[in-house]
Design a protein around this motif. Structure first.
Motif, PDB file in Angstrom:
ATOM      1  N   PRO A  89      17.926  16.821  40.503  1.00  0.00           N
ATOM      2  CA  PRO A  89      17.515  16.218  38.964  1.00  0.00           C
ATOM      3  C   PRO A  89      16.747  15.085  39.319  1.00  0.00           C
ATOM      4  N   TRP A  90      15.417  15.310  40.238  1.00  0.00           N
ATOM      5  CA  TRP A  90      14.769  14.026  40.428  1.00  0.00           C
ATOM      6  C   TRP A  90      13.581  13.913  39.232  1.00  0.00           C
ATOM      7  N   PRO A  91      13.610  12.742  38.521  1.00  0.00           N
ATOM      8  CA  PRO A  91      12.952  12.583  37.577  1.00  0.00           C
ATOM      9  C   PRO A  91      11.208  12.400  37.877  1.00  0.00           C
ATOM     10  N   ASP A  92      11.049  11.803  39.167  1.00  0.00           N
ATOM     11  CA  ASP A  92       9.737  11.650  39.699  1.00  0.00           C
ATOM     12  C   ASP A  92       9.607  11.648  41.062  1.00  0.00           C
ATOM     13  N   ALA A 117      11.721   8.405  42.525  1.00  0.00           N
ATOM     14  CA  ALA A 117      13.205   8.757  42.594  1.00  0.00           C
ATOM     15  C   ALA A 117      13.486   9.424  43.775  1.00  0.00           C
ATOM     16  N   HIS A 125       5.004   8.224  39.596  1.00  0.00           N
ATOM     17  CA  HIS A 125       5.941   8.927  38.501  1.00  0.00           C
ATOM     18  C   HIS A 125       5.520  10.359  38.345  1.00  0.00           C
ATOM     19  N   PRO A 183       5.635  14.303  38.510  1.00  0.00           N
ATOM     20  CA  PRO A 183       6.686  15.110  38.484  1.00  0.00           C
ATOM     21  C   PRO A 183       7.174  15.635  39.935  1.00  0.00           C
ATOM     22  N   CYS A 184       8.467  15.921  40.050  1.00  0.00           N
ATOM     23  CA  CYS A 184       8.978  16.223  41.267  1.00  0.00           C
ATOM     24  C   CYS A 184       9.564  17.615  41.251  1.00  0.00           C
ATOM     25  N   ARG A 185       8.961  18.569  41.872  1.00  0.00           N
ATOM     26  CA  ARG A 185       9.690  19.976  41.611  1.00  0.00           C
ATOM     27  C   ARG A 185      10.201  20.634  42.947  1.00  0.00           C
TER      28      ARG A 185
END
Length: 322
Positions: free
Chosen positions: A27-30, A33, A65, A67-69
């Motif tokens: 669950p990486w918000p960005d 993180a 910031h 998104p990190c998919r």
């Protein structure tokens, strides 16, 4: 989940090749993180991201910031605080389109790792020669000097590295160690080596079982008792021809014979590493030298032979020809 294979690699920076990290499930918000959690030893991710020093798979700077998919790949360059300079130079013995042969000094690591980055043979050579594709064909311990081969072209790398796997490379080392009058030379040491458990993993142990390490030991010259060190006993200059390639093979086998190599900080007693930022005692190098490597070139079939121009400080022999 299969990870994408990059079809482009960023260029090296100051001799340092880029590293890459792939995003797994989480669950990486960005991106910021993810990097902070995945590589917590790096404490300046915000500054790197702000400078554009983190790239995506296509070479574009990644915003902090973004998104990190899962499955994403990011490039970055490893950096360390300023390292104490190792005050010895790497000499290039040979260079062609396939190979670079270096004459490594004592105290210089071969590749980046741990506290070493700029002060390594690989990074120095990349900066000196401008060849980003250099890869060491084999390894030498940080404390060992002598002949060290690097491959240049990814397309021919396997052909050269397979020589070592198939034991088609003739290697000759030299060492200064105690003299044993009761050991008949030449002598082939055959023993079984395995890593010690726990914190002593740095040391290889000689154990019972089928031998997996073989080294021919020959006397070059008896050196007598070193001046001012009568407690050291008599020393000798040896030629060592490893027939196998185990970790610390020469150091462990000589130590097991009661002949620890002079200056060895691992055998028979493991010394602590110097504190970060503290240079080692350059006045007492390990008396072990990779003198020669020879093989039939896998591409041309021609004989190749490379000989170090260095000499062990405690040996009396003249420099070899070539």
């Amino acid at each position: 989940m299969s990870r994408p294979r990059p079809d482009w690699t960023p260029p090296a920076r100051d001799g340092v090749s880029p590293s890459r990290v792939a995003v797994g499930n989480g669950p990486w918000p960005d991106v910021a993180a993810f990097l902070a959690a995945r590589l917590p030893a790096v404490d300046d991710w915000p500054a790197r991201l702000a400078r554009g020093d983190v790239l995506d798979l296509h070479g574009q700077p990644v915003p902090a910031h973004a998104p990190c998919r899962p499955g994403a790949v990011f490039w970055y360059w490893r950096s360390l605080p300023p390292e104490p300079r190792v005050p010895f130079e790497v000499e290039v013995l040979h260079q062609d389109e396939h190979l670079v042969v270096a004459d490594k000094p004592h105290f210089l690591p071969v590749t980046p790792g741990g506290r070493y980055l700029q002060e390594t043979v690989l990074v120095r050579l990349k900066r000196q020669l401008g060849i980003d594709t250099l890869v060491p064909m084999h390894r030498l311990d940080l404390e060992t000097a002598g002949v060290l081969l690097f491959t240049v072209q990814p397309a021919t790398r396997h052909a050269y590295q397979s020589l070592l796997r198939e034991r088609q490379v003739h290697k000759v080392y030299e060492a200064v160690a105690p003299w044993r009058a009761d050991l008949a030379l030449p002598f082939t040491a055959s023993s079984r080596l395995q890593e010690r458990p726990g914190e002593a993993f740095m040391q290889m142990a000689v154990v019972d079982g089928e031998p997996n390490a073989h080294t021919r030991i020959e006397l070059i010259e008896r050196l007598g008792v070193p001046p001012g060190e009568p407690q050291a006993g008599e020393r000798a200059h040896y030629r060592l021809t490893p027939l196998t390639g185990r970790k610390h093979q020469l150091r462990a086998q000589l130590n097991a014979l009661g002949l620890p190599i002079v200056g060895d900080r691992i055998y028979p007693v493991l010394w602590p590493m110097p504190a970060p930022g503290t240079p080692p005692d350059h006045a007492r190098p390990l008396q072990l030298l990779a003198r020669e490597m020879a093989f039939a070139d896998p591409l041309s079939g021609l004989p190749r032979r490379f000989v170090s121009r260095r000499r062990l400080a405690m040996a009396r022999q003249a420099l070899p020809p070539g």
